[in-house]
Design a protein around this motif. Structure first.
Motif, PDB file in Angstrom:
ATOM      1  N   GLN A   1       0.862  -1.106  -0.038  1.00 56.58           N
ATOM      2  CA  GLN A   1      -0.090   0.064   0.098  1.00 56.58           C
ATOM      3  C   GLN A   1       1.089   1.357  -0.151  1.00 56.58           C
ATOM      4  O   GLN A   1       2.206   1.443   0.833  1.00 56.58           O
ATOM      5  CB  GLN A   1      -0.546   0.068   1.754  1.00 56.58           C
ATOM      6  CG  GLN A   1      -1.761  -1.083   1.286  1.00 56.58           C
ATOM      7  CD  GLN A   1      -3.065  -0.382   2.784  1.00 56.58           C
ATOM      8  OE1 GLN A   1      -3.567  -1.378   2.110  1.00 56.58           O
ATOM      9  NE2 GLN A   1      -2.390  -0.068   3.665  1.00 56.58           N
TER      10      GLN A   1
ATOM     11  N   ASN B   1      -5.509   6.018   9.155  1.00 54.51           N
ATOM     12  CA  ASN B   1      -4.953   6.215   8.070  1.00 54.51           C
ATOM     13  C   ASN B   1      -4.887   5.386   7.452  1.00 54.51           C
ATOM     14  O   ASN B   1      -3.969   5.196   5.377  1.00 54.51           O
ATOM     15  CB  ASN B   1      -3.970   7.699   7.756  1.00 54.51           C
ATOM     16  CG  ASN B   1      -4.412   8.430   8.300  1.00 54.51           C
ATOM     17  OD1 ASN B   1      -6.139   9.599   7.410  1.00 54.51           O
ATOM     18  ND2 ASN B   1      -4.108   9.305   9.430  1.00 54.51           N
ATOM     19  N   GLY B   2      -5.291   3.736   7.042  1.00 49.82           N
ATOM     20  CA  GLY B   2      -5.094   2.362   6.288  1.00 49.82           C
ATOM     21  C   GLY B   2      -3.960   1.837   6.588  1.00 49.82           C
ATOM     22  O   GLY B   2      -3.759   0.326   6.135  1.00 49.82           O
TER      23      GLY B   2
ATOM     24  N   GLN C   1      -5.636   3.841  -0.041  1.00 45.89           N
ATOM     25  CA  GLN C   1      -7.424   4.470  -0.671  1.00 45.89           C
ATOM     26  C   GLN C   1      -7.304   4.215  -2.565  1.00 45.89           C
ATOM     27  O   GLN C   1      -8.128   4.107  -2.494  1.00 45.89           O
ATOM     28  CB  GLN C   1      -6.851   6.330  -0.699  1.00 45.89           C
ATOM     29  CG  GLN C   1      -8.044   6.758  -1.472  1.00 45.89           C
ATOM     30  CD  GLN C   1      -7.783   8.436  -1.423  1.00 45.89           C
ATOM     31  OE1 GLN C   1      -7.382   8.606  -0.361  1.00 45.89           O
ATOM     32  NE2 GLN C   1      -8.483   9.320  -2.051  1.00 45.89           N
TER      33      GLN C   1
ATOM     34  N   PHE D   1      -2.790  11.563  -0.245  1.00 45.34           N
ATOM     35  CA  PHE D   1      -3.355  10.265   0.473  1.00 45.34           C
ATOM     36  C   PHE D   1      -2.915   9.120   0.730  1.00 45.34           C
ATOM     37  O   PHE D   1      -1.920   8.973   1.182  1.00 45.34           O
ATOM     38  CB  PHE D   1      -3.806   9.735  -1.307  1.00 45.34           C
ATOM     39  CG  PHE D   1      -2.650   9.125  -1.830  1.00 45.34           C
ATOM     40  CD1 PHE D   1      -2.013   7.951  -1.690  1.00 45.34           C
ATOM     41  CD2 PHE D   1      -1.814   9.774  -2.901  1.00 45.34           C
ATOM     42  CE1 PHE D   1      -1.467   7.942  -2.839  1.00 45.34           C
ATOM     43  CE2 PHE D   1      -0.986   9.639  -3.584  1.00 45.34           C
ATOM     44  CZ  PHE D   1      -0.529   8.972  -3.870  1.00 45.34           C
TER      45      PHE D   1
END
Length: 481
Positions: free
Chosen positions: A315, A372-373, A333, A329
């Motif tokens: 990622q 935030n992922g 995302q 980003f």
């Protein structure tokens, strides 16, 4: 004249490691080894390295890395290329004689243990020492044998306190080919007085010790007789051999992973490869300038190209900073390379100050958070780009990033401050920070971002990292061409 130089030298040949006068020794950390091979013409090669007080300890480490990388590419041995090292400042020290142990491991160990002398700059004295002692038969020189080259590589960063013109002429007359490498504020006239003809092949200049490694390929090739070792079959790769000038590296067919020996391959069981959370932290300050900002975006996309992007694998997140910090980003995302690259291209340039400390704090507190992922238990990698000195304090945030287990790479361009890059970079620092004077060479910093973050037992679990590593190595390999 030669008499003061001769008078300054001891009466008998110095054994390796003998110092005059005496200085304490300590052992620096081991150097990384890139492992290149090359069939070299038998050569007596002596490095003459300046360790005067103007050469700072971490800069001296860079010289040692350069020497080691050249040695690693040579065909060394008693009947092949022999290597000697002279260390000089106000005095001259024989660190390694041509008749000393000539296995690659012994040579690299000897280079690792060299310590700077940190006094004046008697370059002429060092060259006289090379003529009188280092290349002598008593010290292992083979000058009388046919087909042997005698080569000296002088590395210096200052103006000598003695004459070099006459003594260099004597060295060349004795059949010693001299390469002169100057660093920083070196006196170029002195380099030309030392070097053999043609001067454009024998004089090199780099702006700082951080950049000296880019000369490695030149010298690896200078000693190579065979340039395409894959074509000649002069390699030990189990599956695929990838040729580089004077060297090679091994690779594997699809469905196989390269083992840690860099030579053999293991079949993959069809696993998805290793997961990786990678966040770029990009300097968008006004000193970068719009055309250079576009080059930075291209470099980010070169790295993205080399990743296996998916929910289970890599990622990518992107943060830009100047006087403030802006998340372009977050991690996860975008689920594929195409979308990530499009978002990078669209990124607009902030064009204000350089608050690197604030940006690092954001990376630690926000970018790698689950909100935030970021994925728990997945290796976290930060790549920080900057082109100048931070306007705020970076130490606490830089330390916290590393203490949190993030693998931090620092890439500096132009007016970036080396001490700040080192502070951001993970250990071993030399493998985690890079500097180039010019944005145009930023796309070539790839070779060095060798991501050794695989810890799984199964090499296939590391497949995406291995692919990332080899592709990025290729990108940055061009820096050294």
């Amino acid at each position: 004249s030669s008499s003061p130089l001769s008078a300054a030298l001891p009466a008998r040949p110095l054994p390796p490691g003998t110092l005059f006068p005496s200085f304490p020794l300590t052992s620096p950390p081991p150097l990384p080894s890139p492992g290149a091979l090359c069939r070299t013409k038998p050569t007596d090669l002596v490095f003459i390295i300046d360790s005067s007080r103007s050469v700072r300890p971490h800069e001296f480490e860079k010289i040692k890395v350069f020497v080691s990388r050249v040695i690693e590419a040579l065909d060394v041995g008693p009947n092949a290329t022999r290597v000697g090292v002279i260390n000089y400042a106000s005095a001259v020290r024989s660190e390694l004689a041509l008749q000393g142990p000539q296995s690659k491991a012994a040579l690299l160990q000897a280079v690792r243990s060299i310590q700077p002398l940190s006094t004046g700059t008697m370059t002429g004295l060092a060259i006289q020492f090379a003529i009188s002692r280092a290349f002598s038969a008593a010290e292992g020189g083979r000058g009388s044998a046919p087909n042997f080259r005698k080569v000296a590589i002088v590395v210096t960063d200052g103006r000598p306190q003695d004459g070099v013109q006459d003594v260099s002429a004597r060295a060349r007359a004795a059949g010693i080919e001299i390469f002169a490498i100057g660093v920083g504020r070196v006196d170029m006239g002195t380099l030309r007085q030392m070097a053999s003809e043609p001067l454009d092949e024998h004089v090199d200049y780099v702006e700082s010790y951080s950049a000296i490694e880019k000369l490695t390929h030149k010298f690896q090739e200078a000693f190579c007789v065979v340039s395409d070792l894959c074509a000649t079959g002069d390699h030990d790769c189990e599956q695929l051999c990838v040729s580089t000038p004077g060297a090679y590296r091994c690779a594997c067919r699809d469905g196989f992973s390269l083992n840690s020996d860099g030579r053999t391959c293991t079949a993959c069981s069809g696993g998805l490869g290793s997961a990786l959370d990678l966040v770029f932290l990009i300097d968008g300050s006004k000193s970068v300038r719009p055309e250079n900002f576009e080059l930075v975006k291209k470099f980010i996309n070169q790295i993205v190209d080399s990743l296996e992007v998916s929910d289970k694998q890599a990622q990518v997140g992107l943060v830009q900073y100047s006087s403030s910090v802006r998340q372009e980003f977050p991690l996860g995302q975008f689920k594929n390379k195409k979308d990530i690259k499009a978002a990078v291209k669209k990124m607009s340039y902030m064009e204000k100050g350089t608050m690197t400390g604030q940006a690092l704090k954001y990376l630690v507190d926000s970018s790698f958070s689950t909100i935030n992922g970021a994925r728990p238990g997945v290796p976290k990698v930060g790549i920080v780009f900057t082109d100048g000195r931070s306007q705020d304090y970076i130490s606490d945030a830089a330390k916290k990033a590393k203490d949190s287990g993030f693998r931090m790479f620092a890439v500096g361009v132009g007016n970036a401050v080396e001490d700040e890059l080192r502070e951001i970079a993970s250990e071993p620092v030399a493998e985690h920070y890079f500097y180039t004077a010019d944005f145009r060479t930023i796309s070539k910093i790839g070779k060095k971002l060798q991501m050794k973050i695989c810890v799984e037992e199964d090499p296939c679990e590391c497949k995406s990292i291995v692919k990332f590593q080899t592709k990025v190595e290729d990108l940055i390999n061009s820096l050294q061409q």
